[in-house]
Design a protein around this motif. Sequence first.
Motif, PDB file in Angstrom:
ATOM      1  N   LEU A  37       0.829  -1.201   0.000  1.00 42.55           N
ATOM      2  CA  LEU A  37       0.000   0.000   0.000  1.00 42.55           C
ATOM      3  C   LEU A  37       0.862   1.248   0.000  1.00 42.55           C
ATOM      4  O   LEU A  37       0.551   2.255  -0.661  1.00 42.55           O
ATOM      5  N   ALA A  38       1.976   1.222   0.726  1.00 38.26           N
ATOM      6  CA  ALA A  38       2.869   2.382   0.775  1.00 38.26           C
ATOM      7  C   ALA A  38       3.495   2.653  -0.581  1.00 38.26           C
ATOM      8  O   ALA A  38       3.817   3.803  -0.907  1.00 38.26           O
ATOM      9  N   ARG A  39       3.698   1.605  -1.369  1.00 31.76           N
ATOM     10  CA  ARG A  39       4.324   1.755  -2.696  1.00 31.76           C
ATOM     11  C   ARG A  39       3.326   1.405  -3.801  1.00 31.76           C
ATOM     12  O   ARG A  39       3.663   0.743  -4.775  1.00 31.76           O
ATOM     13  N   LEU A  40       2.107   1.834  -3.604  1.00 36.60           N
ATOM     14  CA  LEU A  40       1.030   1.513  -4.537  1.00 36.60           C
ATOM     15  C   LEU A  40       1.318   2.065  -5.926  1.00 36.60           C
ATOM     16  O   LEU A  40       1.604   3.247  -6.078  1.00 36.60           O
ATOM     17  N   ARG A  41       1.273   1.205  -6.923  1.00 39.84           N
ATOM     18  CA  ARG A  41       1.543   1.592  -8.308  1.00 39.84           C
ATOM     19  C   ARG A  41       0.509   0.942  -9.232  1.00 39.84           C
ATOM     20  O   ARG A  41       0.144  -0.214  -9.030  1.00 39.84           O
ATOM     21  N   PRO A  42       0.071   1.654 -10.254  1.00 41.74           N
ATOM     22  CA  PRO A  42      -0.847   1.048 -11.223  1.00 41.74           C
ATOM     23  C   PRO A  42      -0.090   0.229 -12.274  1.00 41.74           C
ATOM     24  O   PRO A  42       1.112   0.414 -12.472  1.00 41.74           O
ATOM     25  N   GLU A  43      -0.804  -0.659 -12.921  1.00 38.85           N
ATOM     26  CA  GLU A  43      -0.254  -1.444 -14.032  1.00 38.85           C
ATOM     27  C   GLU A  43      -0.915  -0.966 -15.323  1.00 38.85           C
ATOM     28  O   GLU A  43      -2.139  -0.879 -15.411  1.00 38.85           O
ATOM     29  N   ASP A  44      -0.115  -0.669 -16.307  1.00 36.01           N
ATOM     30  CA  ASP A  44      -0.631  -0.259 -17.608  1.00 36.01           C
ATOM     31  C   ASP A  44      -0.840  -1.515 -18.443  1.00 36.01           C
ATOM     32  O   ASP A  44       0.126  -2.182 -18.829  1.00 36.01           O
TER      33      ASP A  44
END
Length: 546
Positions: A350-357
């Motif tokens: 959660l702290a390093r939440l990133r989306p995936e394209d």
Amino acid sequence: MSEVEDDLREESTKRTNREKRSMRKSREKREQERQQQQVEEEEEDEQSECVVLRGIFQLGKKSHDVLLTQTRMTWTPITPETPTGEPCIQQPGVVLLQDVFAVKVKRRRAAGKQSGGPVLGVALFCAQRKGRRLEEETLHFHNASSEHTHTWYNKIKELLTGFSRPRYVKVFINPSSHKKESVHIYREHVAPLFKMADVCTDITVTEKKGHALSVMKECKLDEYDGVVCVGGDGSVAELCHAMVLRAQLDAGSPEEPVKQALPLGIIPAGSTDVVSCSVHGVRDAVTAALHIILGHTQQVDMCSFWSLGQLVRFGFSAMFGFGGRSLARAEKKRWMPSGRRREYALVKTLARLRPEDCQLSFLPAKTSNKNLCEHRNQEQDPDSEGEESWTTNQGLYLSISIMSIPCLSPHVPRGLAPNSRLANGSASLIAVGNTSRSEFIKHLKRYNSSSGQFSFSFVETHDVSAARIRPQSVIGWSEEESEEDGDSNSRSSPIIQSEGAAFPWNIDGELVEIAHEVLIRVHPQLITLYGEEVDEAESTVSCSCI
């Protein structure tokens, strides 16, 4: 004159009271007659059901008239008439033979003796339902006549053999599951029930990952009535995959999945046990064992996961994005206790939440109810085959899950996919679009409640028969990612790494790294599990880390 009036008034009152008592007694008599008629009708129904035996047994301190039919045993207390001559009506006790898993002759044995002794009667061992749990219950029918007792014992034993129940099962035990309690769970809670129900076992204690798969490829399955797995979700996933592969091998069909004829029983011994909870409703070894013994079976859908035309595995659920990254981080901390490991991975991800394209394509199920997001652009997939009409969305996703079962657990009682069913021929696709960390956490928290986890504009759900996830760039993840990146950056752009990086997938609780697109197809009723369909799992205290 007044004395005469008082006498008349008193006489009238007495007459009225007598009439009231007479009417009350008449009503009570009619009620007793009605109850007696109901008992007689029930007895007539039982007799019309073909009465097998009738006799006298003592239950507790009272003698009972016991009746045995093809499907049940009933017993009614034998009571004398009341002083007024009116019979005392009592409801009979009933046990269905479908809930009886063993019958034994009771004997009085001297200390130190293992056999012999005077006959005391018969004991029925039954499965009693308490909420979502099944518990063992023993009914004692006392009768000192050896001939009478053995007549009843032999007949009940004969009737029980008419049910379709396993008699010889192959058991796999993973000694490393969760807190390494699986061997203890089997010996203390499962083995005694199997022995009592005359279920013979062939036990393999697995030594490493893939051991169950190698054994399943070689063993003679036609000798068994079923397979039993004692372990967590990883053990269950491996064994389910092995059973379907074995069915393909036996049928000579390497391309198309083949239904496995043998049912699989799951004794929960893991940390979450979502498959077990989905077919039992509880993480309870006794409940699971009794479902196996009584032969309760449920047809269950499975998915196949493919990449570059090669089969990755068969399974029930998969998570891409947040679910895959969380598991990958947890696997790097195997030295931690399981609960702390899960919380650490959850908070860290959660702290390093990133989306995936990525490009998400799906084939809607014929009976699906789609909740489409208006801001997604949709188009037909040019790679679709035949007349299949695929829908394709392009964008940034924080999480994509596909589940052919509800995935119930004590932490998520309604399941990760509450709209899914065990055998409806479709899977739930849950796609969480790019949003802020706080909104995503709100979405996760709602899994602990009964509803509302999908009531967000950035969440879309579909009932699908197939799905394809195609990353548009090679997006990786790393423990060394900077924690100082702003939240705005995490909402706008993916992290690009070098070609050849693999994406972490959570498939049935197992970490699988895949570098290319993944195709998922749903296969209706591909496997049979011991258990029954449930709507909600027994709940426990949930994680408090978010």
